[in-house]
Write an enzyme that holds these catalytic residues in place. Sequence first.
Site, mmCIF file in Angstrom:
data_model
loop_
_atom_site.group_PDB
_atom_site.id
_atom_site.type_symbol
_atom_site.label_atom_id
_atom_site.label_comp_id
_atom_site.label_asym_id
_atom_site.label_seq_id
_atom_site.Cartn_x
_atom_site.Cartn_y
_atom_site.Cartn_z
ATOM 1 N N GLU A 1 0.736 -1.124 0.059
ATOM 2 C CA GLU A 1 -0.013 -0.072 0.239
ATOM 3 C C GLU A 1 0.979 1.361 -0.025
ATOM 4 O OE1 GLU A 1 -3.243 2.513 2.607
ATOM 5 O OE2 GLU A 1 -2.584 0.439 3.167
ATOM 6 N N HIS B 1 1.735 4.791 -2.082
ATOM 7 C CA HIS B 1 0.719 5.660 -2.974
ATOM 8 C C HIS B 1 1.447 6.641 -3.916
ATOM 9 C CE1 HIS B 1 -2.588 4.071 -0.699
ATOM 10 N NE2 HIS B 1 -2.055 4.570 0.400
ATOM 11 N N HIS C 1 -9.454 1.121 0.343
ATOM 12 C CA HIS C 1 -8.886 2.234 1.045
ATOM 13 C C HIS C 1 -9.565 3.106 1.815
ATOM 14 C CE1 HIS C 1 -6.117 5.724 1.522
ATOM 15 N NE2 HIS C 1 -5.282 4.868 1.476
ATOM 16 N N ASP D 1 2.597 2.593 3.752
ATOM 17 C CA ASP D 1 1.795 3.686 3.518
ATOM 18 C C ASP D 1 2.563 5.064 3.046
ATOM 19 O OD1 ASP D 1 -0.763 4.884 3.132
ATOM 20 O OD2 ASP D 1 -1.235 5.363 5.459
#
Length: 329
Positions: A7, A9, A162, A285
Amino acid sequence: MKLIGIEEHYLTADVRDAWDAIGLAATDPSVTLHSGEIERRLLDLAGERVALMDEAGLDVQVLSLTTPALHDLGPESIELARRANDAVAMAIARWPDRFQALATLPVSRPDEAAQELERCVRTLGFKGAMLSGRVGDRNLDHPDFFPIFERAEALKVPVLLHPRTPAMAVRDAYYSGFTPKVDAVFAMFGLGWHYDAGIQFLRLVLAGTFDRLPGLQVILGHWGEVVLFYAERLKAMDRVSELEQPITTYLRRNLYVTASGMFLPGYLAQAAAIVGTDRLLFSTDFPYQYRPGGDARRFLADCGLNEADTSAFAHGNWLRLTQAGNAVV
């Protein structure tokens, strides 16, 4: 030991401009988070990102478009999704050992979204898709979105659910009454995001999605987005749900859980007790939880799992989950 963050981004200038064009910041304060250093790191799909991965000790980032993705956009999201996915595919071509991806989908157009998911998996070699909660006033269990989940199951690829900012009515009722800044953070990463994502998963369960699609695999971040820790209470709904299986079965059969940069061994242990160590995935993250100095490696070393389970958590579970859908390597 290979370390894969699932995960992590990114953002494209096209998507950022599309948010601005519809004034999305006025209704979703998460848009304002994507500025300054955070925005610069989100937009970068090249050498600096790789250097920061090295600093954290991460070998591979699985890239996904940051929240709220394309969920608030209309027909224009079809081309925006395609351009975003192609841009990520180019980054993967430049750094094939360092990047993978989850597809960005034009979710307001579910049939086209299912087609784009197939293109991303079959042609671009992406590992699955990411969805960011409700679309307008429709939750993800709405029948309109079934083609997306149906296609994911057919392709044997996972869907990451998400967080996104709760609807205004929910924020007014539960996350307001303080300063504007406190209200916004309370509704986002303070708490609201995480309940919202967890509830989206539970809605899919209660709607019978996993009875109709028993092979569908869903990922929740932040150790299960709060609701996972209430598995004992969720079981009480078995008396009224009329589902084919107890709710705990869906937690252990259809759900994977990832860290999202919350490097807390106690949370890991609780998640493992609920879904099993074979359903734990690693993630940092990036760039929101990015912490330099080998932090990712340090948590892996101290996570409390035995060597085999640590290896599975670091990369093995992800490779097993995604290998069936890999049309392109």
